[in-house]
Design an enzyme around this catalytic site. Structure first.
Site, PDB file in Angstrom:
ATOM      1  N   ASP A 359       0.827  -1.208   0.000  1.00 16.75           N
ATOM      2  CA  ASP A 359       0.000   0.000   0.000  1.00 16.75           C
ATOM      3  C   ASP A 359       0.862   1.259   0.000  1.00 16.75           C
ATOM      4  O   ASP A 359       0.644   2.180  -0.787  1.00 16.75           O
ATOM      5  CB  ASP A 359      -0.910  -0.034   1.234  1.00 16.75           C
ATOM      6  N   ASP A 437      -9.475  -1.958   2.365  1.00 14.27           N
ATOM      7  CA  ASP A 437      -9.496  -1.401   3.713  1.00 14.27           C
ATOM      8  C   ASP A 437     -10.517  -2.090   4.602  1.00 14.27           C
ATOM      9  O   ASP A 437     -10.492  -1.916   5.822  1.00 14.27           O
ATOM     10  CB  ASP A 437      -9.805   0.104   3.644  1.00 14.27           C
TER      11      ASP A 437
END
Length: 546
Positions: A359, A437
């Site tokens: 990420d 997420d």
């Protein structure tokens, strides 16, 4: 087939939370008695616009749409001096038009466009040469204003600053924490039912109550990530697919749209069927050619497929399709968290840590290597043409209307910024939350929920503590995003919060070794009753004194 489709879809999931900010403004036209507002697009690199109508200076509006103003010939400075000048778009650069208008004494340059609106841009060296606002407006809007006001139009330009603390943020927070909680609870409930009665999504006709057949055990072990090597291969595959999406977006986007429509329809069916089963809704089965069919299942499948087809057909309708898209996204995440269990905390740590590095790299590092300075992940999430002119970091400037109907990969939930929706005359603005997420920390929460089942924790201490850690991580992400006024990769906060909290709980309870290895055990001399029957032999059983 269903699991394979879900896995393929998740391979390209971009793990990102971001907000879209637009360089859009409002053209307020009046003639003393009538007022009307129109959408304009501007660039902050030139002179910025005031944020409120009261702070905006009023200028007489001069119609010069008969010229494109690439040179000052035919234009008298006395006619345009100190006024807002409207010219046509085309033939020369925005900066050239702006410098000509400025040299003639115009106070504002409005460029009327028959094409779609884009943020007026120029080379960095050109911005300092222009000290007047430069904006674009739709030519049809100007024609409408002429019909309404005729002559004597007075113009004021301003750009309302959207509120940082928009209600869409709380909607996103609510969606994320409820989805993760439901997914984790469902995974634990399914594990308990699986152990006690043998009936769950991974049940087998050969397994009896409290037992798992060899075929069933092999299926649960081989279906997903069960070793560090498989985790490494999986993350490497995610990186490869993300890079391929960057270079071949226009080709691969339709493949992923098809995969998401199939996977979300399957997930919606699974979730609705579980709810109907819990409510005791009769199935009404019948037999055709020795095949047992369920009336409820057939009707439910028809409804779920129809909903997915509606999404496919209207997926680019921003005004309302976001609600249906979010529904399908929620059930997709729920189904993924429930159906792809991680075997132990060791795999959780390796997977979440690698995805955190993934990420950070694709959000913060890749902008240094891309041509337009936009992160590779942002480019994939929003599409190559969806965001118009982009600026620094992960902040995105969206044109008032897209140049074309741009397809987007369905990897994020979208909630409109309601404060901007109420006052915006240009285009809806959305807050975006990536599936990753929810799914990435959700897999850890689901493991904690199953571990509570294995140790017969009636208070669900691991599940609740990991879920609370996820909630705090999301709140921290939002707080940092608001304070820094910059998009944040949510895993940067979610991964440490959830991993550290889960490990701390296991350490405080003296169960870290079992939590790390994912083993089941019976506890003697404890208030917790053993869950596993004596006949269960597939899981190591140890004896502890508490």
């Amino acid at each position: 087939m269903e699991r394979s489709a879900l896995l393929v879809v998740w391979v390209f999931i971009a793990v990102l939370t971001t907000q879209i900010n637009c360089q859009e403004g409002v053209l307020h036209i009046s003639n003393g008695s009538i007022t009307q507002e129109f959408c304009i697009v501007y660039n902050n690199s030139w002179t910025p616009l005031p944020q409120t109508l009261n702070d905006a200076v009023q200028y007489p509006l001069v119609n010069m749409t008969s010229t494109i103003l690439c040179d000052p010939s035919g234009v008298s400075p006395e006619v345009v001096e100190g006024k807002a000048l409207v010219v046509m778009r085309g033939d020369c650069a925005f900066s050239q038009k702006a410098q000509v208008a400025q040299n003639l004494g115009a106070a504002v340059l409005l460029i009327a466009s028959n094409n779609t609106l884009v943020v007026p841009s120029a080379d960095d060296s050109e911005y300092a040469k222009v000290q007047i606002p430069v904006t674009l407006m739709r030519y049809r809007d100007f024609l409408e204003a002429q019909q309404v006001f005729d002559d004597g139009m007075q113009a004021r330009l301003y750009a309302p600053k959207p509120s940082k603390l928009d209600s869409s943020i709380f909607v996103m927070l609510l969606i994320s924490v409820i989805t993760v909680a439901l997914g984790g609870y469902w995974s634990g409930a399914c594990e308990r039912e699986h152990l006690n009665s043998g009936f769950c999504s991974r049940d087998s006709p050969n397994s009896g109550p409290g037992q798992i057949s060899a075929e069933d055990k092999a299926d649960s072990e081989d279906s997903f990530l069960t070793s560090p090597l498989k985790v490494l291969i999986f993350v490497a595959l995610m990186c490869s697919v993300l890079v391929l999406m960057y270079y071949f977006y226009n080709i691969l986007v339709y493949f992923f749209i098809a995969m998401f429509s199939f996977a979300s329809a399957s997930a919606l069916f699974s979730c609705c069927d579980a709810v109907l089963e819990k409510l005791g809704c009769p199935s009404g089965s019948f037999t055709i050619r020795n095949t047992n069919l369920s009336v409820r299942g057939i009707l439910l499948a028809a409804v779920c497929i129809s909903i997915s087809v509606v999404w496919v057909v209207y997926r680019n309708e921003d005004r309302w399709i976001w609600m249906l898209h979010n529904l399908l996204s929620i059930v997709f995440c729920l189904h993924f968290i429930k159906n792809f269990p991680l075997p132990n905390f060791k795999i959780c740590v390796i997977l979440l840590s690698l995805l955190l590095i993934y990420d950070i790299f694709f959000v913060f590092i890749t902008p240094f290597f891309t041509k337009n300075g936009v992160s590779l992940m942002m480019q994939v999430v929003l599409g190559p043409d969806a965001s118009g002119e982009r600026t620094q970091g992960n902040m995105v400037n969206v044109p008032a209307e897209p140049q074309t109907t741009t397809e987007k990969i369905p990897i994020a939930m979208r909630v409109p910024r309601f404060s901007a929706w109420a006052q915006n005359v240009c285009q809806m603005q959305f807050a975006i939350l990536g599936f990753g997420d929810l799914i990435v920390p959700g897999l850890l929460v689901a493991y904690c929920s199953r571990f509570d089942v294995w140790i017969n924790s009636k208070k669900k201490v691991y599940f609740l503590s990991s879920w609370i850690a996820y909630l705090l991580g999301m709140i921290t992400t939002i707080a940092v995003m608001l304070l820094s006024d910059m998009a944040q990769p949510a895993l940067l906060y979610l991964v440490p919060f959830t991993l550290i909290t889960s490990a701390a709980v296991a350490g405080c309870r003296g169960e870290i070794r079992h939590f790390w290895a994912g083993t089941c055990y019976e506890v003697l001399d404890s208030s917790r009753e053993p869950l596993l029957p004596d006949a269960r032999t597939d899981c190591p059983v140890e004896t502890e004194q508490r």
